[in-house]
Scaffold this motif. Structure first.
Motif, short mmCIF file in Angstrom:
data_model
loop_
_atom_site.label_atom_id
_atom_site.label_comp_id
_atom_site.label_asym_id
_atom_site.label_seq_id
_atom_site.Cartn_x
_atom_site.Cartn_y
_atom_site.Cartn_z
N ALA A 89 0.78 -1.19 -0.17
CA ALA A 89 -0.03 -0.06 -0.18
C ALA A 89 0.87 1.30 -0.02
O ALA A 89 0.63 2.46 0.68
N GLY A 90 1.92 0.97 -0.52
CA GLY A 90 2.75 2.20 -0.66
C GLY A 90 3.55 2.68 0.41
O GLY A 90 4.50 3.57 0.53
N ASP A 91 3.61 1.75 1.50
CA ASP A 91 4.23 2.15 2.89
C ASP A 91 5.52 1.90 3.08
O ASP A 91 6.25 2.24 4.15
N TYR A 92 6.06 0.91 2.19
CA TYR A 92 7.53 0.32 2.33
C TYR A 92 8.01 -0.44 1.13
O TYR A 92 7.10 -0.57 0.31
N ALA A 93 9.25 -0.49 0.90
CA ALA A 93 9.82 -1.03 -0.09
C ALA A 93 10.35 -2.54 0.41
O ALA A 93 10.61 -2.49 1.70
N THR A 94 10.14 -3.45 -0.28
CA THR A 94 10.52 -4.88 0.11
C THR A 94 11.84 -5.06 -0.64
O THR A 94 12.34 -4.54 -1.23
N ASP A 95 12.53 -6.19 0.42
CA ASP A 95 13.99 -6.45 0.03
C ASP A 95 13.92 -7.64 -1.01
O ASP A 95 14.95 -8.15 -1.45
N LYS A 96 12.60 -8.26 -1.32
CA LYS A 96 12.54 -9.24 -1.92
C LYS A 96 12.60 -9.20 -3.43
O LYS A 96 11.78 -8.53 -4.08
N ILE A 97 13.57 -9.88 -4.04
CA ILE A 97 13.69 -9.46 -5.50
C ILE A 97 13.88 -10.79 -6.27
O ILE A 97 14.40 -12.00 -5.75
N TYR A 98 12.83 -11.08 -7.23
CA TYR A 98 12.69 -12.32 -8.02
C TYR A 98 13.72 -12.07 -9.14
O TYR A 98 13.69 -11.39 -9.93
N SER A 99 14.36 -13.26 -9.51
CA SER A 99 15.15 -13.28 -10.87
C SER A 99 14.33 -14.37 -11.54
O SER A 99 13.80 -15.37 -11.17
N ASP A 100 14.23 -14.27 -12.85
CA ASP A 100 13.51 -15.18 -13.74
C ASP A 100 14.40 -16.24 -14.15
O ASP A 100 13.81 -17.47 -14.51
N LEU A 101 15.57 -16.56 -13.38
CA LEU A 101 16.42 -17.84 -13.25
C LEU A 101 15.93 -18.58 -12.05
O LEU A 101 16.23 -19.98 -12.00
N ASP A 102 15.48 -18.05 -11.16
CA ASP A 102 15.02 -18.56 -9.68
C ASP A 102 13.79 -19.20 -9.69
O ASP A 102 12.68 -18.68 -9.18
N ILE A 103 13.62 -20.38 -10.40
CA ILE A 103 12.34 -21.00 -10.72
C ILE A 103 11.89 -21.24 -9.03
O ILE A 103 10.64 -21.22 -8.97
N PRO A 104 12.51 -22.14 -8.28
CA PRO A 104 12.03 -22.35 -6.99
C PRO A 104 11.32 -21.14 -6.37
O PRO A 104 10.23 -21.26 -5.41
N LEU A 105 11.94 -20.05 -6.48
CA LEU A 105 11.25 -18.83 -5.90
C LEU A 105 9.87 -18.47 -6.56
O LEU A 105 9.06 -18.18 -5.73
N ILE A 106 9.84 -18.50 -7.64
CA ILE A 106 8.77 -18.22 -8.63
C ILE A 106 7.72 -18.96 -8.19
O ILE A 106 6.43 -18.81 -7.97
N GLU A 107 8.15 -20.39 -7.94
CA GLU A 107 7.17 -21.45 -7.75
C GLU A 107 6.42 -21.18 -6.12
O GLU A 107 5.49 -21.95 -5.85
N GLY A 156 16.38 -26.60 -27.07
CA GLY A 156 17.61 -26.27 -26.35
C GLY A 156 17.90 -24.90 -26.30
O GLY A 156 18.84 -24.66 -25.42
N GLU A 157 17.46 -23.99 -27.10
CA GLU A 157 17.97 -22.68 -27.12
C GLU A 157 17.44 -21.86 -26.22
O GLU A 157 18.12 -20.65 -25.96
N ALA A 158 16.29 -21.95 -25.45
CA ALA A 158 15.83 -21.27 -24.30
C ALA A 158 15.02 -22.09 -23.57
O ALA A 158 14.39 -22.82 -23.86
N GLY A 159 14.93 -21.70 -22.06
CA GLY A 159 14.24 -22.55 -21.18
C GLY A 159 12.79 -22.22 -21.60
O GLY A 159 12.28 -21.24 -22.26
N HIS A 160 11.95 -23.48 -21.50
CA HIS A 160 10.46 -23.35 -21.65
C HIS A 160 9.75 -24.16 -20.56
O HIS A 160 10.31 -24.88 -19.86
N GLY A 161 8.53 -23.89 -20.62
CA GLY A 161 7.54 -24.64 -19.55
C GLY A 161 7.96 -24.33 -18.04
O GLY A 161 8.06 -23.14 -17.94
N ARG A 162 8.60 -24.88 -17.34
CA ARG A 162 8.89 -24.75 -15.86
C ARG A 162 9.87 -23.58 -15.90
O ARG A 162 10.04 -22.71 -15.02
N GLU A 163 10.86 -23.60 -16.79
CA GLU A 163 12.07 -22.86 -16.73
C GLU A 163 11.87 -21.67 -17.93
O GLU A 163 12.76 -21.13 -18.43
#
Length: 345
Positions: free
Chosen positions: A124-142, A244-251
Motif C-alpha cells: 500500500a505504498g508504505d514500504y519497499a521490500t527486499d525481496k527480488i525475484y530473478s527469472d532464473l530462480d524457478i523455485p522462488l517463482i514457484e 534447447g535454445e531457451a528455457g521453456h515450460g517450468r523454466e
C-alpha cells in the motif's frame, strides 16, 4: 515459398499496446517473408487496414473460444497478447495447440503474456521490500500462490508444456512506458498507450492534483515498449531455433525489465509537471483516498505494491534492451502532453 512451407503465426490482442508492438516487430523481422501471420481483432473496421500490412485479419475476441482453438490448431507459433488473466481463453488456445500436435506430430510454440504483477505484495505504498525475484530462480517463482494476479493462467501454461504437446514461454513485462510509434499506430488501429502511468496522469488531471498511494515507497521495475517488443522477438527467435535454445515450460519465465523506480517518484514528477502545465493546484502529490483508488484504479492494489524483478534469463538468451530508467523519466512529459490534449478534445 508455398503457404504450407511458411511459419504459421497467430496473434491475439493485436490492436493493443503490447500486441500491436509485437506484430509491428514481426513485420520488420528479417524473415518476415517466411511468415504467414493471422491476427484476431474485435473490430470489423480494422480488418482492411490490418490486411494492408500483409497479415490475415479475422474478427473475434478472447470470448470466441472456438475461434481461438481453431486458429491455434492451424499455427506453429501463437503469441497470446490479450487478457493475461483469461483462463478460459488460455485453455482454448492450448486445446488448439494440442490438436496441432496430435495431427502433425510437431510441437508448436506458445509465447504467453503475463506480467510482474504476479510478484506484487500488499505494501500500500508504505514500504519497499527486499525481496527480488530473478527469472532464473524457478523455485522462488514457484512459491507464488495461485491467488496472485496472472498466476493461475501461468500455472496452466506451464502444465501444458510438461505434457509435451507444446513448448511454452511466458513473458512478464513490468511497468511498460513510452508512447508506441508503430505502423499500426500510424494507421489508427493500435492503442499507443500503456496503463499504469497514463492512469496516474488521468487521475491527476481529473482531481487537479498529482496523487500518490500511501507514502509512495514501493518499488517496481520498468521497461520501454520497444524493448518489450524486442523481448518477444528474442524469445521467438530462440524458440524457432529449437527446444534447447531457451528455457521453456517450468523454466520458461522471462521478465521484461531494465531498471527500477520508486513508484512515489513517478507520482512526484507527474505532480510537478501537471503544476508546471497549470493542470494542478500544487507541485506536491497528495495521497489518494480509498474512494479515489476505487474511482481511478478500480481499487487495484498494484499501484501501491512492490514488484521487484531481474531479467537475468531474458538477457541470457540475448535480449538487449536499449532504454534505461532515464528514458522512463524523459517519457513522462510527452505522455502528460498527449493525454491532456486528448482530454481537451
Amino acid at each position: 515459398m508455398s503457404t504450407s512451407e511458411k511459419t504459421h503465426i497467430f496473434i491475439t490482442g493485436v490492436t493493443g499496446y503490447i500486441g500491436g508492438s509485437v506484430l509491428s516487430a514481426l513485420l520488420s523481422h528479417p524473415r518476415v517473408k517466411s511468415f504467414r501471420i493471422t491476427v484476431l481483432t474485435r473490430s470489423p473496421e480494422k480488418v482492411v487496414p490490418l490486411n494492408s500490412l500483409g497479415v490475415v485479419a479475422v474478427v473475434g475476441s478472447n470470448q470466441d473460444l472456438g475461434k481461438l482453438t481453431e486458429y491455434a490448431r492451424n499455427s506453429d507459433v501463437v503469441f497470446a497478447c490479450a487478457d493475461s488473466d483469461d483462463l478460459q481463453a488460455a485453455k482454448a488456445i492450448l486445446l488448439g495447440l494440442k490438436k496441432r500436435y496430435d495431427e502433425t506430430g510437431k510441437v508448436p510454440i506458445l509465447i504467453h503474456t503475463s506480467g510482474t504483477g504476479v510478484l506484487t505484495d500488499n505494501a500500500a505504498g508504505d514500504y519497499a521490500t527486499d525481496k527480488i525475484y530473478s527469472d532464473l530462480d524457478i523455485p522462488l517463482i514457484e512459491t507464488l500462490p495461485k491467488t496472485q494476479p496472472h498466476r493461475e493462467v501461468d500455472i496452466e501454461v506451464v502444465a501444458a508444456d510438461e505434457k509435451g504437446y507444446v513448448r511454452t514461454y511466458i513473458v512478464l513485462p513490468s511497468t511498460i512506458y513510452g508512447i508506441a510509434n508503430t505502423s499500426l499506430v500510424k494507421l489508427g488501429i493500435q492503442n499507443p498507450y500503456s496503463k499504469q502511468i497514463p492512469n496516474l496522469i488521468k487521475a491527476g488531471i481529473d482531481r487537479k492534483q498529482g496523487g500518490v498511494v500511501g507514502k509512495g515507497l514501493n518499488l517496481w521495475p520498468n521497461v520501454h515498449i520497444s524493448d518489450t517488443a524486442s523481448l518477444y522477438i528474442t524469445i521467438f527467435d530462440a524458440a524457432i531455433r529449437g527446444p534447447g535454445e531457451a528455457g521453456h515450460g517450468r523454466e520458461g519465465f522471462y521478465f521484461g525489465e531494465n531498471g527500477e523506480h520508486r513508484v512515489g517518484r513517478i507520482s512526484e514528477v507527474i505532480a510537478e509537471l501537471l503544476f508546471d502545465m497549470k493542470l494542478a493546484k500544487s507541485p506536491e502529490p497528495t495521497v489518494f483516498t480509498k474512494d479515489e483508488l476505487q474511482k481511478y484504479f478500480r481499487g487495484a492494489r498494484s499501484l501501491g505494491s512492490n514488484s521487484r524483478a531481474r531479467a537475468d534469463r531474458s538477457k541470457l538468451i540475448g535480449w538487449k534492451p536499449v532504454h534505461s530508467v532515464d528514458s522512463l523519466w524523459a517519457s513522462l512529459k510527452p505522455e502528460i502532453e498527449a493525454i491532456a490534449e486528448m482530454q481537451n478534445k
